[in-house]
Design an enzyme around this catalytic site. Structure first.
Site, PDB file in Angstrom:
ATOM      1  N   LYS A   1       0.609   8.244   4.173  1.00  0.00           N
ATOM      2  CA  LYS A   1       1.846   7.563   3.780  1.00  0.00           C
ATOM      3  C   LYS A   1       3.030   8.502   3.984  1.00  0.00           C
ATOM      4  O   LYS A   1       3.105   9.563   3.383  1.00  0.00           O
ATOM      5  CB  LYS A   1       1.765   7.120   2.307  1.00  0.00           C
ATOM      6  N   ASP A  26      11.580   7.204  -1.558  1.00  0.00           N
ATOM      7  CA  ASP A  26      11.245   5.896  -2.124  1.00  0.00           C
ATOM      8  C   ASP A  26      12.203   5.561  -3.259  1.00  0.00           C
ATOM      9  O   ASP A  26      12.008   5.972  -4.402  1.00  0.00           O
ATOM     10  CB  ASP A  26       9.796   5.905  -2.633  1.00  0.00           C
ATOM     11  N   ARG A  76       1.592   0.747   0.503  1.00  0.00           N
ATOM     12  CA  ARG A  76       0.423  -0.006   0.986  1.00  0.00           C
ATOM     13  C   ARG A  76       0.799  -0.867   2.197  1.00  0.00           C
ATOM     14  O   ARG A  76      -0.029  -1.099   3.080  1.00  0.00           O
ATOM     15  CB  ARG A  76      -0.141  -0.866  -0.158  1.00  0.00           C
ATOM     16  N   ASP A  82       7.329  11.410  -1.583  1.00  0.00           N
ATOM     17  CA  ASP A  82       6.508  10.237  -1.289  1.00  0.00           C
ATOM     18  C   ASP A  82       5.938  10.253   0.139  1.00  0.00           C
ATOM     19  O   ASP A  82       5.250   9.324   0.546  1.00  0.00           O
ATOM     20  CB  ASP A  82       7.319   8.961  -1.537  1.00  0.00           C
ATOM     21  N   GLU A  85       5.718  -0.363  -1.472  1.00  0.00           N
ATOM     22  CA  GLU A  85       5.970  -0.261  -0.031  1.00  0.00           C
ATOM     23  C   GLU A  85       4.909   0.548   0.714  1.00  0.00           C
ATOM     24  O   GLU A  85       4.661   0.314   1.891  1.00  0.00           O
ATOM     25  CB  GLU A  85       7.356   0.356   0.207  1.00  0.00           C
ATOM     26  N   ASP A 100       8.986  -2.240  -4.158  1.00  0.00           N
ATOM     27  CA  ASP A 100       8.606  -0.880  -4.545  1.00  0.00           C
ATOM     28  C   ASP A 100       7.118  -0.606  -4.271  1.00  0.00           C
ATOM     29  O   ASP A 100       6.666   0.527  -4.374  1.00  0.00           O
ATOM     30  CB  ASP A 100       8.938  -0.639  -6.021  1.00  0.00           C
ATOM     31  N   LYS A 119      14.154   1.557  -8.332  1.00  0.00           N
ATOM     32  CA  LYS A 119      13.512   2.274  -9.436  1.00  0.00           C
ATOM     33  C   LYS A 119      14.526   2.545 -10.541  1.00  0.00           C
ATOM     34  O   LYS A 119      15.644   2.952 -10.268  1.00  0.00           O
ATOM     35  CB  LYS A 119      12.919   3.600  -8.931  1.00  0.00           C
TER      36      LYS A 119
HETATM   37  N1  BES Z   1       5.607   6.072  -4.561  1.00  0.00           N
HETATM   38  C1  BES Z   1       5.347   5.190  -5.633  1.00  0.00           C
HETATM   39  C2  BES Z   1       4.196   5.673  -6.517  1.00  0.00           C
HETATM   40  C3  BES Z   1       4.449   6.925  -7.315  1.00  0.00           C
HETATM   41  C4  BES Z   1       4.989   6.855  -8.580  1.00  0.00           C
HETATM   42  C5  BES Z   1       4.084   8.157  -6.817  1.00  0.00           C
HETATM   43  C6  BES Z   1       5.187   8.003  -9.318  1.00  0.00           C
HETATM   44  C7  BES Z   1       4.260   9.308  -7.553  1.00  0.00           C
HETATM   45  C8  BES Z   1       4.808   9.237  -8.806  1.00  0.00           C
HETATM   46  C9  BES Z   1       4.964   3.810  -5.101  1.00  0.00           C
HETATM   47  O1  BES Z   1       5.591   3.431  -3.933  1.00  0.00           O
HETATM   48  C10 BES Z   1       5.360   2.807  -6.139  1.00  0.00           C
HETATM   49  O2  BES Z   1       6.523   2.662  -6.372  1.00  0.00           O
HETATM   50  N2  BES Z   1       4.355   2.169  -6.743  1.00  0.00           N
HETATM   51  C11 BES Z   1       4.587   1.197  -7.747  1.00  0.00           C
HETATM   52  C12 BES Z   1       3.653   0.031  -7.482  1.00  0.00           C
HETATM   53  C13 BES Z   1       3.964  -1.204  -8.278  1.00  0.00           C
HETATM   54  C14 BES Z   1       5.300  -1.785  -7.846  1.00  0.00           C
HETATM   55  C15 BES Z   1       2.862  -2.197  -8.069  1.00  0.00           C
HETATM   56  C16 BES Z   1       4.299   1.834  -9.099  1.00  0.00           C
HETATM   57  O3  BES Z   1       3.405   2.675  -9.201  1.00  0.00           O
HETATM   58  O4  BES Z   1       4.995   1.507 -10.044  1.00  0.00           O
HETATM   59 ZN    ZN Z   2       6.184   4.964  -2.701  1.00  0.00          ZN
HETATM   60 MN    MN Z   3       7.476   2.494  -4.286  1.00  0.00          MN
END
Ligand code: BES
Ligand code: ZN
Ligand code: MN
Length: 473
Positions: free
Chosen positions: A232, A237, A318, A255, A316, A314, A244
């Protein structure tokens, strides 16, 4: 840091004692630093790694530039379960990793940064010296991944990441190809392109190839099937339109840590000239809420042909990985492993000590568990049972990018894995997903500097070498 095998002038000898105290000892007119290795009689592998890092950490605290270690002493305090070869490698990797700090944006102090410059290792046999050199190369590559990951988002855009990948393999036989917007449009990589739309930065799809298996002098026909890593590469992000909140955006320049680890795992395979074929794929985008950004409810047509229903911008990572996994298919791979800082949920589940592991193949899951233990990049399994398939049932499209079963927050780690599994189904080979969000940054007590830890470069190398040894695939 340089490891030498001869005594150096003005170096401080390091000795080990039971307990936790560290102190300077006057002996034979010289001063040595005695470091406590705890109360275990001998250190098992995990504790050995931590203790070796502690040596550097204590040396740095005391501003020592040159230290001397006696191999016999190191050998004496580490369990015999760890072979000499292994310990030699662990020693070099651990010392290098502990010595790293991200100083690219710091003004150099008058007396320099407090790095250890020389470690002289006494009583190391010729064989051992080879293991140490190998460990040094591994440590340097892990640190290079950390350096990349730590770079601020503004200075590590998709284009800059692609340039960094090129630099990483300079001087090796590995090759690089980068697809931009036009090339991705031609192929139909709607998932990567869709996520990139909210940013002014052009997305890049980074393709790295290292053909190191001796059965493939040239060309791809009749070759040993390659190991394909997909990382990834979200260079920042923001969350996109589902922006966020509060301090959740902090550290989101990290990220692309999965991408950085894949780039440097391929570079490492090439530098060590391992006898395996290793491919690295990194979809690189910036996830921003610009005027043209993908909207909740929008549909993206992925490279696989499946439509992705964006329910939360968010989630993104996957989405871009879906195209990466599908692209992997053209290599007729032996195995595909994706690496991503995918969910905050994995941090909730595992804390900061291990990455989440999901796979559609029991053997691969077992291999990764075992290799994680040996390499020091620890991973822990989650199930991807068919019973979870409700999570990935689209309402108006084929696959939704967040769970549509019950509370979308339940089983967040698994929901990410189930989404990716939909695309991995088409591969026809074992696949695993490593959610490294829990290992994105250093945790207290592991004697690593703040920021990226370079997970799981060591594990990816171990897996590639594991496949190189196999003849049945
Ligand atoms: N990059 C984030 C995940 C992340 C969060 C990595 C904190 C490291 C520290 C990812 O893109 C994300 O935002 N995931 C969301 C998924 C949700 C929207 C289903 C999350 O974890 O809140
Ligand atoms: Zn992310
Ligand atoms: Mn995200």
């Amino acid at each position: 840091m340089k490891i030498t095998f001869t005594p150096e002038k003005n170096s401080t000898a390091i000795t080990f004692t039971e307990g936790t105290q560290n102190r300077f000892v006057e002996k034979d007119g010289g001063t040595s630093l005695s470091i406590g290795y705890g109360k275990d009689k001998t250190l098992a592998r995990r504790k050995a790694i931590l203790f070796l890092r502690k040596i550097i950490s204590v040396a740095k605290q005391n501003k020592l530039k040159s230290i001397a270690l006696d191999w016999e002493e190191v050998r004496r305090i580490v369990s015999s379960d760890v072979t000499d070869t292994d310990l030699g490698q662990i020693l070099a990797v651990s010392l290098s990793m502990a010595n790293f700090d991200f100083v690219a944006y710091k003004t150099k102090p008058k007396d320099g940064f407090p790095f250890v410059e020389v470690v002289s290792l006494l009583n190391a046999s010729k064989d051992l010296q080879k293991d140490i050199r190998r460990g040094e190369i591994i440590g340097a590559e892990v640190n290079a991944a950390r350096e990349l990951s730590n770079m601020p988002g503004g200075d590590m855009t998709p284009k800059i990441l692609a340039a960094a990948a090129k630099k990483a393999i300079a001087g090796t036989t590995a090759t690089l190809k980068v697809l931009g917007t036009k090339e991705m449009q031609k192929l139909g990589m709607g998932a990567v392109l869709g996520i990139a739309k909210g940013s002014t930065e052009e997305p890049q799809f980074i393709v790295m190839e290292y053909w190191g298996s001796p059965s493939t002098p040239k060309g791809r026909s009749g070759q040993q099937k390659p190991v394909v890593f997909v990382g990834k590469g979200v260079t920042f992000d923001s969350g996109g339109l589902n922006i966020k909140p509060g301090d959740h955006m902090y550290e989101m320049h990290l990220d692309m840590s999965g991408g950085a680890s894949v780039i440097h795992a391929v570079a490492l395979a090439a530098k060590l000239k391992i006898k395996a074929n290793v491919i690295g794929l990194v979809p690189a985008v910036e996830n921003m809420p610009g005027n043209n950004a993908v909207r909740p409810g929008d549909m993206l047509t992925s490279l696989s042909g499946k439509t992705i229903e964006i329910l939360n911008t968010d989630a993104e990572g996957r989405v871009i990985l879906a195209d990466g996994i599908t692209y992997a298919k053209r290599y007729d791979p032996a195995v595909v492993v994706d690496v991503a800082t995918l969910t905050g949920a994995v941090l909730t589940a595992l804390g900061t000590q291990a990455s989440g592991l999901m796979s559609n193949d029991q053997q691969l899951e077992d291999d990764l568990r075992a290799l994680g233990e040996v390499s020091g990049d620890y991973v822990w399994p989650f199930p991807l049972w068919d019973e979870y398939e409700d999570m990935v049932k689209g309402t108006f499209g084929d696959v939704p990018n967040i769970s549509t079963s019950g509370n979308s927050r339940d089983g967040g780690v698994i929901a990410g894995g189930m989404f990716l599994r939909e695309f991995a189904k088409e591969l026809g080979c074992p696949w695993a997903h490593l959610d490294i969000a829990s290992r994105m940054t250093a945790t207290s007590g592991e004697f690593l500097s703040k920021g990226s830890v370079g997970a799981p470069v060591r594990l990816l190398l171990a897996l590639a070498e594991h496949y190189a040894k196999r003849t049945d695939r």
